[in-house]
Write an enzyme that holds these catalytic residues in place. Structure first.
Site, short mmCIF file in Angstrom:
data_model
loop_
_atom_site.label_atom_id
_atom_site.label_comp_id
_atom_site.label_asym_id
_atom_site.label_seq_id
_atom_site.Cartn_x
_atom_site.Cartn_y
_atom_site.Cartn_z
N LYS A 77 49.94 -21.97 10.30
CA LYS A 77 50.73 -20.84 10.78
C LYS A 77 50.69 -20.90 12.30
CE LYS A 77 51.38 -15.91 10.12
NZ LYS A 77 51.27 -15.41 11.48
N SER A 92 58.15 -10.38 6.88
CA SER A 92 56.91 -10.99 7.35
C SER A 92 56.08 -11.46 6.16
CB SER A 92 56.14 -10.02 8.22
OG SER A 92 55.80 -8.90 7.44
N LEU A 93 54.87 -11.89 6.43
CA LEU A 93 54.01 -12.41 5.37
C LEU A 93 52.88 -11.44 5.10
CD1 LEU A 93 53.66 -16.04 6.74
CD2 LEU A 93 54.80 -15.40 4.63
N GLU A 103 59.09 -21.89 14.39
CA GLU A 103 58.25 -21.18 15.35
C GLU A 103 58.27 -21.96 16.66
OE1 GLU A 103 57.01 -18.40 14.17
OE2 GLU A 103 55.29 -17.86 15.42
N CYS A 142 43.11 5.51 47.18
CA CYS A 142 42.33 4.28 46.98
C CYS A 142 43.31 3.12 46.75
CB CYS A 142 41.42 4.44 45.77
SG CYS A 142 40.61 2.91 45.29
N LYS A 189 52.87 -21.42 0.38
CA LYS A 189 54.16 -21.03 -0.18
C LYS A 189 54.38 -21.67 -1.55
CE LYS A 189 56.14 -21.11 4.46
NZ LYS A 189 56.98 -21.80 5.43
N TYR A 249 59.95 -24.55 9.81
CA TYR A 249 59.22 -24.32 8.56
C TYR A 249 60.09 -23.82 7.41
CZ TYR A 249 59.00 -19.55 10.38
OH TYR A 249 59.32 -18.32 10.88
N CYS A 301 33.12 3.95 44.64
CA CYS A 301 34.21 3.05 44.28
C CYS A 301 34.05 1.69 44.96
CB CYS A 301 35.55 3.69 44.69
SG CYS A 301 36.94 2.58 44.49
N ARG A 312 63.45 -13.39 16.75
CA ARG A 312 63.37 -12.40 15.69
C ARG A 312 63.61 -11.00 16.27
NH1 ARG A 312 58.91 -11.96 11.26
NH2 ARG A 312 58.32 -9.81 11.36
N CYS A 318 37.31 1.63 47.66
CA CYS A 318 37.46 2.56 48.80
C CYS A 318 36.14 3.26 49.15
CB CYS A 318 38.56 3.58 48.52
SG CYS A 318 38.08 4.80 47.28
N LYS A 329 44.42 -15.88 7.21
CA LYS A 329 44.04 -15.73 8.61
C LYS A 329 42.65 -16.29 8.84
CE LYS A 329 47.54 -13.51 10.31
NZ LYS A 329 47.75 -12.49 11.25
N ASP A 386 51.18 -20.03 16.10
CA ASP A 386 51.14 -18.75 16.80
C ASP A 386 52.12 -18.78 17.97
OD1 ASP A 386 50.34 -16.23 17.22
OD2 ASP A 386 48.40 -16.72 18.10
N GLU A 421 50.83 -24.99 5.02
CA GLU A 421 51.23 -25.39 6.38
C GLU A 421 50.44 -24.57 7.40
OE1 GLU A 421 55.31 -23.86 6.63
OE2 GLU A 421 55.76 -25.00 4.81
N CYS A 427 37.27 6.96 40.16
CA CYS A 427 37.47 7.13 41.59
C CYS A 427 38.63 8.12 41.69
CB CYS A 427 37.85 5.80 42.22
SG CYS A 427 38.54 6.00 43.87
S1 IVH Z 1 57.07 -18.61 6.62
C1 IVH Z 1 58.44 -14.99 4.50
N1 IVH Z 1 55.72 -20.52 7.79
O1 IVH Z 1 54.53 -16.17 11.03
C2 IVH Z 1 58.47 -15.17 5.96
N2 IVH Z 1 55.99 -18.48 8.96
O2 IVH Z 1 54.76 -13.24 9.38
C3 IVH Z 1 58.69 -16.60 6.30
N3 IVH Z 1 55.00 -18.47 11.19
O3 IVH Z 1 56.67 -14.64 12.76
C4 IVH Z 1 57.66 -17.08 7.21
N4 IVH Z 1 54.21 -20.51 11.14
O4 IVH Z 1 57.55 -17.03 12.46
C5 IVH Z 1 56.18 -19.27 7.89
N5 IVH Z 1 54.58 -22.30 8.70
C6 IVH Z 1 55.04 -21.06 8.81
C7 IVH Z 1 54.83 -20.29 9.96
C8 IVH Z 1 55.33 -18.98 10.00
C9 IVH Z 1 54.32 -19.41 11.87
C10 IVH Z 1 55.30 -17.10 11.71
C11 IVH Z 1 56.69 -16.63 11.47
C12 IVH Z 1 56.57 -15.14 11.46
C13 IVH Z 1 55.19 -14.94 10.96
C14 IVH Z 1 55.24 -14.50 9.52
#
Ligand code: IVH
Length: 582
Positions: free
Chosen positions: A34, A3-4, A89, A343, A202, A141, A320, A55, A323, A226, A36, A32, A338
């Site tokens: 992120k 993860s990041l 994603e 109920c 990155k 990505y 309540c 994943r 009921c 974030k 969701d 880029e 309650c």
């Molecule tokens: S790079 C090193 N780029 O965010 C890990 N992740 O914790 C490579 N996500 O669930 C991730 N947009 O799927 C990367 N432009 C983006 C992203 C992205 C969404 C998600 C990824 C993972 C979470 C990373």
């Protein structure tokens, strides 16, 4: 998949960029959005999409190729014949998400909490026609390996081949410029057609990425910024009270509908009475609401300056709302309750919990059906599910012979669920999924569990005093004993499966167990030893296997350094069951 790590302000971000620049002066960075959604890995061979996987739990993904194929922006065939593994994603555009939830609301089904859950849920659907109707989309990505030596170049190659790459992806070399673009993406957040929860920064060069490497959890060459949660002001029209599964009465804020972060908000959680008092809110107040990752936002504070004297104190209920029985407030409870077990509101919640995916997983036993069955007085507790036939439904409200047969099959299928799921499904206070597993494992069957006293329960790892009290208290209720007896008669499992013992498949092998596993550590020690293995306490170069759970720490780092084989619970089970080599 790693993860990041996160950055929450400009300073965190600057440190990340400058830290890398100190080592590599010429380093450049790609920013880029992120997205969701749900992470996917797509494999192309001989120019064709051959697999799409999620994943999953972080190690083992789920094969969702059938649904990935429904994504219209994704090429199923490409003009590139080498094997290609790309990452991206999958998401549901906000509009589709809102449409799906509107449809669900009309059918009385449970809503998706956010577009991320909706995307993940859609990917897992068995019926790809349904997934196709929902309209999944994807942004790519990254890829395994490299085509060009640079991330930005790689993305542009992928774009050239026909993959959807997010348009806000841009390259910079200076931390001020990077920050500006991060802010720019943030300013577009509400107008984008998809949900983002941050920006990813990155290092561009693959060589730089490689030499920076990874920690156990995340890549050192990338960071996620974030965005702060979104807030808005609206009027609190009134406070409603809902009855939860255990009878707990929770206040809900009814708001003047307002747009926030792409969706219209008309309800917000207030958690409990104390929260109302803590916030000091009154009906008729202007309030600030905040939205995190979820659809249901929170009320943060009243805007006192906007009061005009017409506001009213929130009145807590004494009976309540469903009921009408008198509510009680016990010392240990935050909310009034309650306590009428009949109920209808509680009965409905209990039924839904019992049938839910993590419990008995009875497909089709959703909110609309449960409401109908309880309102029509056809069922009044979970044991009724196995005792009643549902024939009366045929011909009503769109239920046909076929759908009722499906329901019967789903109910019959649930009979094979293991003891811990049944126990979790009973919905005892404080007994969540994991506690149910621990109890099932420790006590082996319901009779032993029911006769355990507080002291015995507290001696089990992970069971605290409050949980022990609640368990003893629940089992002292004759209504619950009656339900359990009826469920037993219907053939549900109230005995844990015995762990496979007495083989020598692990003979001569040494293990160390670390991290949080799904069951107490002693379970795995016993399991390893009863299959001929030896459990040690310290990691050394001679060790054969490190069995890791979540949040493993120094032992994992040491084992990685020493080149010890690292396995998870699944890996261990496969060895014992002879599905993989020892
Ligand atoms: S790079 C090193 N780029 O965010 C890990 N992740 O914790 C490579 N996500 O669930 C991730 N947009 O799927 C990367 N432009 C983006 C992203 C992205 C969404 C998600 C990824 C993972 C979470 C990373």
């Amino acid at each position: 998949m790693l993860s990041l790590s996160n950055a929450y302000n400009q300073d965190d971000l600057r440190k990340f960029v400058e830290g890398i620049k100190e080592k590599y002066q010429a380093a450049e960075f790609v920013v880029e959005p992120k997205i969701d959604g749900a992470a996917v890995v797509l494999t192309y061979e001989n120019g064709k999409l051959v697999q799409g996987a999620t994943r999953g739990d972080g190690t083992n993904g789920e094969d969702v190729t059938h649904n990935i194929r429904t994504i219209r922006s994704l090429p199923l065939e490409i003009d590139y014949t080498e094997k290609l593994i790309i990452r991206g994603e999958v998401f549901l555009p906000v509009k589709s998400f809102e449409r799906i939830n509107r449809d669900k609301a009309e059918k009385g089904e449970k809503l998706f909490a956010n577009p991320r859950n909706a995307a993940a849920g859609t990917l897992k659907l068995l019926d790809s026609k349904l997934a196709s109707e929902r309209g999944l989309d994807v942004f790519i990505y990254g890829l395994d390996g490299t085509l060009s030596g640079s991330h930005a170049e790689d993305l542009s190659c992928l774009k050239g081949v026909g993959f959807p790459i997010n348009e806000l992806t841009k390259k910079f070399d200076d931390s001020e410029e990077i920050w500006k673009h991060v802010e720019h993406i943030g300013s577009l957040r509400d107008s984008l057609e998809y949900d983002i929860d941050g920006a990813v920064i990155k290092a561009d060069s693959r060589a730089v990425q490689r030499s920076l490497g990874t920690t156990i959890k995340s890549q050192k060459w990338a960071i996620a910024y974030k965005y702060p949660p979104k807030e808005a002001e609206t009027k609190l029209l009134k406070v409603d009270f809902q009855v939860g599964r255990t009878g707990s009465i929770t206040p809900v804020a009814k708001l003047e509908p307002i747009k926030l972060a792409g969706s219209t908000i008309s309800n917000a959680t207030l958690h409990n009475e104390d929260e109302i008092e803590r916030l000091g809110i009154m009906e008729g107040d202007w309030v600030t609401i905040k939205k995190g990752g979820d659809v249901i936002p929170k009320v943060i504070r009243p805007i006192i300056e906007k009061r005009d004297g017409s506001e009213k104190q929130v009145e807590f209920l004494s009976s309540c709302p469903v009921c009408k029985s008198k509510l009680v407030k016990e010392e240990t409870d935050i909310n009034r309750k309650c306590i009428n077990p009949a109920c209808p509101a509680q009965v409905k919640r209990a039924l839904l919990h019992f049938a839910s995916r993590k419990a008995m997983d009875i497909q089709g036993f959703g909110e609309a059906l449960v409401n109908k069955l309880v309102d029509d007085r056809k069922i009044s507790d979970v044991a009724d599910i196995y005792e009643k036939d549902f024939d009366y439904l045929i011909g009503e409200d769109g239920y046909g012979e076929k759908s009722i047969q499906k329901l019967r099959d789903a109910i019959a299928e649930s009979l094979s669920k293991p003891f811990d799921k049944v126990l979790y499904g009973l919905g005892l206070r404080h007994v969540g999924e994991r506690t149910a597993q621990v109890l099932a494992e420790r006590f082996g069957d319901i009779d032993s569990l029911m006769s355990a006293d507080e002291e015995m329960l507290v001696s089990v790892r992970d069971i605290g005093e409050e949980t022990a009290k609640a368990i003893v208290n629940s089992f002292s209720n004759p209504d619950l004993s009656d339900i359990i007896n009826r469920l037993k008669k219907s053939g549900l499992s109230f005995e844990a499966e015995k762990i496979k013992m007495d083989s020598d498949v692990l003979s001569g092998k040494t293990f160390v167990v670390t991290g949080t596993l799904s069951l107490p550590r002693e379970h795995f020690t016993k399991l390893i030893e009863s299959n001929g293995g030896k459990v040690l306490s310290a990691v050394s170069g001679k060790l054969n296997y490190l069995l890791v759970g979540e949040n493993a720490g120094s032992k994992l780092i040491k084992a990685e350094k020493l080149g010890v084989d690292i396995i998870d619970e699944d890996g261990l089970m496969k060895m014992i069951n002879g599905e993989s080599d020892v």
